[in-house]
Design an enzyme around this catalytic site. Structure first.
Site, PDB file in Angstrom:
ATOM      1  N   LYS A  80       0.847  -1.194   0.000  1.00 20.67           N
ATOM      2  CA  LYS A  80       0.000   0.000   0.000  1.00 20.67           C
ATOM      3  C   LYS A  80       0.885   1.248   0.000  1.00 20.67           C
ATOM      4  O   LYS A  80       1.858   1.319   0.779  1.00 20.67           O
ATOM      5  CB  LYS A  80      -0.848  -0.057   1.275  1.00 20.67           C
ATOM      6  CG  LYS A  80      -1.896   0.991   1.450  1.00 20.67           C
ATOM      7  CD  LYS A  80      -2.668   0.685   2.747  1.00 20.67           C
ATOM      8  CE  LYS A  80      -3.837   1.614   2.943  1.00 20.67           C
ATOM      9  NZ  LYS A  80      -4.591   1.298   4.186  1.00 20.67           N
ATOM     10  N   SER A 155      -9.235   0.404   3.023  1.00 21.04           N
ATOM     11  CA  SER A 155      -8.488   1.218   2.085  1.00 21.04           C
ATOM     12  C   SER A 155      -7.307   0.496   1.434  1.00 21.04           C
ATOM     13  O   SER A 155      -6.762   0.991   0.449  1.00 21.04           O
ATOM     14  CB  SER A 155      -7.969   2.465   2.809  1.00 21.04           C
ATOM     15  OG  SER A 155      -7.072   2.108   3.837  1.00 21.04           O
ATOM     16  N   SER A 179      -9.511  -1.249   7.306  1.00 23.73           N
ATOM     17  CA  SER A 179      -8.807  -1.141   6.023  1.00 23.73           C
ATOM     18  C   SER A 179      -7.946  -2.332   5.632  1.00 23.73           C
ATOM     19  O   SER A 179      -7.496  -2.417   4.486  1.00 23.73           O
ATOM     20  CB  SER A 179      -7.940   0.124   6.015  1.00 23.73           C
ATOM     21  OG  SER A 179      -8.753   1.258   5.856  1.00 23.73           O
TER      22      SER A 179
END
Lengths: 467, 67
Positions: A80, A155, A179
Site C-alpha cells: 500500500k 483502504s 482497512s
C-alpha cells in the site's frame, strides 16, 4: 514446472534458497502478473520493475554466495502506497503529496527489508486511506479481481487485489476502521489487523493515530505469521509500540486449536444481511470440525461502540488534516473531504469522553465478551459484495450512513484495540466474502493458529474473473 | 484616512472548521452527525467514574495481553 503464483511467500523463499527457482524468475513473473492485475483492477500506483529486477539479481547472487538471510529472501512483494521509503515520496493515494522525499524507511518497510523481501511496486489505496470501499477520486477506483464491477474494499485495496490475483503472496496495509479486513474479505484473502501498538507505525501515513494499526494481507495465513515475526515489537520511533515480548508466530502456527472457544454474539451478527449470517454459520461449522468449541458471547452495545469510535476517529483525522484542509481544500476528493469536515464539529469534551471511556469498554469486553470465549467471530462486510456503482456516492448526503454500513462490523474493533484475523468464507463458486476472528489483546499467535487450521479445510485460492 | 482611523478588520469567524470553506449543506449534515454522536457521549459520560483517564486504555490493553 512450479506455479510460482500459487506458492506462499514462505514456500517461495524456500524454493529460492534451494535454487529450485530464482529471485529474478520470481520477480519477472510477479511483475507480469501485477501488470495484468492492474489492467483488471487498477491496483498499481507505481511499478518499480527495473529496481526490483536489480534487487532480485542481488538476492540471487547472495544465495549463490551462501549469504542470503531472512525468511523472505528474494521474494517479490508490493505494498500500500503509504509507507515512507528513503528518497521516495509515497502518494498516500492523494493529490496533495508532492512535497519532500522521505529521509528514512518506515519501520514496517525496514522490517521486511531485514527479511530479505523485494518491493516491486506501490499499490492503490483510498485517498489518505480514508475510505472503506476502494473508491478513489484521485487514482481512479479499484476493481475487484473476481468481478471488476464490484468493490475491492478499502483502504488497502491494491494490496488485496494483487494478493488475490496471485501477483504477490503478501503485502503491507493498515487498518484504522477496517482497512485490512474489508479488502481481504472483498477479495477473498486473509489479513491480520494487529493489536493497537503491536506493530510500529513509524513512517506510515497517519490517519487517526489513536486507532491506526499496521498489518498485512496474504493468501496463506502462514505468510501473515512470517511477516508479523518481523513487524512486531517495540520501536523507539513509535512511542505507542508496545514493549511486550513478541511470540514466535511461525512456530506457534502449529499450536493445537482443539477446545478453543469461539464466541458468537447473535445479536450483533443478526444485524448483517441474512446471506452474510449464513456465511458466518458456514465458517463456524468448519471451525468446529477442526476442534473449536462454539459458545455464546456478548459485546458491549455495538451502536455505542460505533459512536465512540467515530468520536475518536473523526476529530483525530481532522486534526491530522487541519492544515491541508485550510490551505488546499480543493485538493481533496469529495468523499474524504466530507468525512474530514465532520470531525471539526465534534466537541472536545465528547472526543475526550470517548477516549476516557476506552479503557472501561475494553475491560468490559475482556470481562464479559471474552469471559467464556477465547476468540469471537464477526462478519467483516454487513452485506454481500457491493458493486462499485452502488457505493459511488462521492461526498453526497448519504456518505456517513453508507460508509457506516460498510464498516459496521470493523471499526468498533479498532476502538477496542483488539487483533482480528480475516478469513475468506468458502465461495461455493460465487463471489468472495470474509469473517473476522477477534482475539484478546496481543493474541495474534492464537488467531493465526486457528487460521492455519481453517486453511487446511478451506485452501487459499487465486482470483480469476467470474463475470 | 489615517492608518489609525482604518475600519477594524472583520472579526475572523470562530470555529475550527471556519477555514474549511464548507458548503452550507455539508455544514448542516456535519453538525447533525456530530449531534447524534454527542448524545452517545453524554450518555457514556454518566456512567464513567471521574477517575477514568485516557491512558487507562493502554494499561488495560497490556494487562489483558495473551501472547
Amino acid at each position: 514446472m512450479t506455479d510460482l503464483a500459487a506458492l506462499s511467500a514462505r514456500a517461495l523463499a524456500k524454493a529460492i534458497a534451494e535454487k529450485k527457482t530464482s529471485s529474478l524468475e520470481a520477480a519477472k513473473e510477479a511483475i507480469n502478473r501485477l501488470v495484468a492485475c492492474h489492467e483488471l483492477t487498477n491496483c498499481i500506483v507505481a511499478l518499480e520493475a527495473d529496481a526490483a529486477l536489480e534487487a532480485a539479481r542481488a538476492a540471487d547472487a547472495a544465495v549463490a554466495a551462501g549469504g542470503a538471510t531472512g525468511a523472505l529472501a528474494g521474494v517479490p512483494l508490493a505494498h500500500k502506497d503509504m509507507f515512507d521509503r528513503k528518497g521516495k515520496i509515497a502518494s498516500w493515494g492523494a493529490a496533495i503529496r508532492a512535497d519532500r522525499p522521505a529521509e528514512e524507511d518506515a519501520s514496517a518497510i525496514a522490517a521486511l527489508n531485514r527479511a530479505g523481501a523485494l518491493q516491486i511496486a506501490t499499490l492503490h489505496l483510498a485517498e489518505f486511506a480514508y475510505g472503506a470501499t476502494g473508491h478513489n477520486y484521485v487514482l481512479g477506483h479499484a476493481r475487484n479481481p473476481w468481478d471488476p464491477a464490484r468493490i475491492t474494499g478499502g483502504s488497502s485495496a491494491g494490496t488485496a487485489a494483487a494478493v488475490a490475483y496471485g501477483a504477490i503472496p503478501l503485502g503491507l496495509g493498515s487498518d484504522t476502521g477496517g482497512s485490512l479486513r474489508l479488502p481481504a474479505a472483498c477479495c477473498g484473502v486473509s489479513s491480520i489487523k494487529t493489536t493497537w501498538g503491536r506493530v510500529s507505525r513509524a513512517g506510515a501515513m497517519p490517519l487517526a493515530p489513536a486507532l491506526d494499526t499496521v498489518g498485512a494481507i496474504a493468501r496463506h495465513v502462514e505468510d501473515l505469521a512470517v511477516a508479523l515475526a518481523y513487524l512486531a515489537g517495540p520501536d523507539p520511533r513509535d512511542p505507542a509500540a508496545a514493549l511486550l515480548p513478541v511470540p514466535d508466530y511461525v512456530a506457534r502456527l502449529g499450536d493445537p486449536v482443539q477446545g478453543i472457544r469461539v464466541g458468537v454474539d447473535e445479536k450483533v451478527i443478526s444485524e448483517a444481511h441474512p446471506a452474510v449470517q449464513r456465511m458466518v454459520e458456514e465458517v463456524l461449522a468448519i471451525l468446529q470440525k477442526v476442534g473449536l468449541q462454539r459458545v455464546s458471547c456478548a459485546f458491549p452495545d455495538w451502536q455505542t461502540l460505533d459512536h465512540l469510535v467515530q468520536l475518536v476517529q473523526l476529530p483525530d483525522a481532522s486534526a491530522v488534516h487541519a492544515a491541508f484542509l485550510r490551505t488546499r481544500p480543493g485538493d481533496y476528493g469529495p468523499q474524504v473531504r466530507a468525512r474530514i469536515e465532520v470531525g471539526h464539529f465534534i466537541g472536545a469534551v465528547d472526543h475526550l469522553t470517548a477516549l476516557r471511556a476506552r479503557g472501561t469498554y475494553l475491560q468490559r469486553t475482556l470481562d464479559r465478551t471474552f469471559g467464556d470465549a477465547d476468540i469471537a467471530i464477526l462478519p467483516v462486510l454487513a452485506d454481500p459484495l457491493p458493486t462499485i456503482a452502488e457505493l459511488d456516492i462521492g461526498g453526497g448526503p448519504n456518505v456517513q450512513a453508507a460508509m457506516g454500513r460498510v464498516v459496521k462490523f470493523t471499526r468498533p474493533v479498532n476502538y477496542l484495540g483488539l487483533p482480528a484475523l480475516t478469513l475468506p468464507v468458502p465461495r461455493n463458486g460465487g463471489l468472495p466474502n470474509g469473517v473476522q476472528l477477534v482475539g484478546r489483546p496481543f493474541a495474534e499467535a492464537q488467531l493465526l493458529a486457528v487460521g492455519q487450521a481453517y486453511q487446511r479445510k478451506v485452501p487459499p485460492e487465486i482470483a480469476t474473473p467470474l463475470f | 484616512m489615517a492608518a489609525s482611523e482604518k475600519e477594524p478588520a472583520p472579526a475572523r469567524q470562530v470555529g475550527s472548521a471556519a477555514g474549511a470553506d464548507m458548503p452550507d449543506e455539508h455544514r448542516a449534515r456535519a453538525k447533525a452527525h456530530a449531534a447524534a454522536l454527542a448524545e452517545t457521549a453524554a450518555s457514556v459520560a454518566l456512567e464513567l467514574p471521574m477517575s477514568a483517564d485516557v491512558d487507562e486504555f493502554r494499561r488495560v490493553l497490556a494487562a489483558g495481553a495473551k501472547p
